[in-house]
Design a protein around this motif. Structure first.
Motif, PDB file in Angstrom:
ATOM      1  N   ASN A 181       0.831  -1.192   0.000  1.00 31.61           N
ATOM      2  CA  ASN A 181       0.000   0.000   0.000  1.00 31.61           C
ATOM      3  C   ASN A 181       0.870   1.248   0.000  1.00 31.61           C
ATOM      4  OD1 ASN A 181      -1.297   2.188   2.028  1.00 31.61           O
ATOM      5  ND2 ASN A 181      -2.903   1.212   0.812  1.00 31.61           N
ATOM      6  N   GLY A 182       0.474   2.254  -0.786  1.00 33.93           N
ATOM      7  CA  GLY A 182       1.267   3.464  -0.909  1.00 33.93           C
ATOM      8  C   GLY A 182       1.469   4.192   0.408  1.00 33.93           C
ATOM      9  N   SER A 183       0.440   4.231   1.248  1.00 35.32           N
ATOM     10  CA  SER A 183       0.555   4.901   2.545  1.00 35.32           C
ATOM     11  C   SER A 183       1.548   4.176   3.449  1.00 35.32           C
ATOM     12  CB  SER A 183      -0.812   4.975   3.224  1.00 35.32           C
ATOM     13  OG  SER A 183      -1.708   5.758   2.460  1.00 35.32           O
ATOM     14  N   LYS A 184       1.511   2.839   3.416  1.00 36.73           N
ATOM     15  CA  LYS A 184       2.446   2.051   4.224  1.00 36.73           C
ATOM     16  C   LYS A 184       3.873   2.253   3.733  1.00 36.73           C
ATOM     17  CE  LYS A 184       3.933  -1.004   7.170  1.00 36.73           C
ATOM     18  NZ  LYS A 184       4.029  -0.664   8.611  1.00 36.73           N
ATOM     19  N   LEU A 185       4.040   2.289   2.418  1.00 37.36           N
ATOM     20  CA  LEU A 185       5.376   2.509   1.850  1.00 37.36           C
ATOM     21  C   LEU A 185       5.932   3.855   2.293  1.00 37.36           C
ATOM     22  CD1 LEU A 185       7.560   1.471  -0.169  1.00 37.36           C
ATOM     23  CD2 LEU A 185       6.370   2.825  -1.914  1.00 37.36           C
ATOM     24  N   PHE A 186       5.093   4.866   2.298  1.00 35.29           N
ATOM     25  CA  PHE A 186       5.518   6.198   2.712  1.00 35.29           C
ATOM     26  C   PHE A 186       5.965   6.202   4.168  1.00 35.29           C
ATOM     27  CE2 PHE A 186       4.215  10.668   3.967  1.00 35.29           C
ATOM     28  CZ  PHE A 186       5.306  11.284   3.371  1.00 35.29           C
ATOM     29  N   GLU A 187       5.226   5.503   5.014  1.00 32.97           N
ATOM     30  CA  GLU A 187       5.608   5.408   6.423  1.00 32.97           C
ATOM     31  C   GLU A 187       6.960   4.730   6.587  1.00 32.97           C
ATOM     32  OE1 GLU A 187       2.540   3.353   8.472  1.00 32.97           O
ATOM     33  OE2 GLU A 187       1.007   4.901   8.099  1.00 32.97           O
ATOM     34  N   LEU A 188       7.197   3.671   5.828  1.00 31.31           N
ATOM     35  CA  LEU A 188       8.480   2.965   5.900  1.00 31.31           C
ATOM     36  C   LEU A 188       9.623   3.857   5.426  1.00 31.31           C
ATOM     37  CD1 LEU A 188       7.403  -0.542   4.529  1.00 31.31           C
ATOM     38  CD2 LEU A 188       8.064   0.009   6.882  1.00 31.31           C
TER      39      LEU A 188
END
Length: 282
Positions: A181-188
């Motif tokens: 998920n794009g939001s999860k990738l951003f958090e990582l």
């Protein structure tokens, strides 16, 4: 200026009253993608009724679809199967006795940036929406260019690799190609995750290739990024520019400015900008 701006999105519809370039109130409703065309029109009517005042002069609407701009007919709205051919302009002008202007969301985005954001004072602009999809709104010689069928700027549909640019230059890349998920990738990435940064590097390479296509086709002086993926610009910027380094016309590349929208309510402001643009051009 006292106008109504409407953003018909994938999951909700928002209606705002905008006075002197500022949003003073917003009404929102969720969209049921199984709803009939008439039910959704009634939702829009209700939200407009909540926001409209006698001082409102016009209504602007941005939609994620192809539009007959002159007639104000909306075709094949994404995620709303019942909206195949809706004469929305005619319906709302009859209901509220106000002029109604309709265009697709990418065109509204670039107009919003021209009147309220980073594209002020620029005569040649490509507004690239990088979100769940990938498309451009275009301004040439200070005028919005939609094309005769409202299809200009659909760069996401250009063939690329085994598919099209949209599958590599939008949030679909993270979901379909990398399974995240794009939001999860951003958090990582914010936590300095190396694997996340590598994904953004790959994304930036693809986006740089798409920008070269935009430059060869349109030669804008300014590119403005919109859409949710723009918030990760710091993570894909370097790879994007590296991918663009082999662009054939170095002087054009040196004159190009690439920036990121800072307007959180750009969809509503962009819809309102349709009204401003109509006054300016006429």
């Amino acid at each position: 200026m006292d106008v109504i701006g409407i953003d018909l999105g994938a999951t909700n519809v928002r209606v705002a009253r905008i006075v002197n370039d500022k949003i003073v109130s917003i009404s929102t409703a969720e969209i049921e993608n199984t709803a009939s065309a008439e039910d959704l029109i009634n939702q829009i009517r209700m939200l407009i009724s909540e926001e409209i005042e006698s001082s409102v002069t016009a209504v602007g609407i941005g939609v994620p679809s192809v539009v007959d701009v002159e007639a104000g007919i909306v075709y094949n709205v994404q995620n709303i199967p019942s909206w195949k051919k809706v004469p929305l302009k005619k319906i709302l002008e009859k209901d509220f006795n106000k002029p109604v202007y309709i265009n697709n969301d990418a065109n509204c985005f670039v107009l919003g940036e021209k009147y309220f954001g980073k594209a002020r004072g620029c005569s040649s602009v490509a507004g690239l929406i990088i979100g769940t999809g990938f498309a451009a709104g275009l301004i040439f010689n200070n005028k919005l260019y939609s094309g005769p069928n409202c299809g200009a700027g659909e760069v996401g549909m250009i063939p690329y690799r085994d598919s099209i640019y949209e599958h590599y230059c939008s949030g679909q890349f993270f979901e379909k190609q990398k399974g995240i998920n794009g939001s999860k990738l951003f958090e990582l990435a914010l936590d300095d995750d190396e694997d996340a940064q590598e994904i953004y590097n790959e994304f930036g390479t693809h986006l740089g290739n798409a920008i070269k296509a935009v430059l060869y086709a349109y030669d804008p002086e300014l590119i403005v990024f919109g859409g949710g993926v723009r918030k990760a610009y710091q993570f894909f910027k370097d790879a994007m520019y590296k991918s663009m380094s082999d662009f054939a016309y170095k002087n054009s590349l040196n004159k190009l400015t690439i920036t990121v929208s800072e307007l959180d309510q750009i969809a509503l402001l962009g819809a309102a900008a349709l009204v401003l643009d109509n006054k300016t051009q006429n």
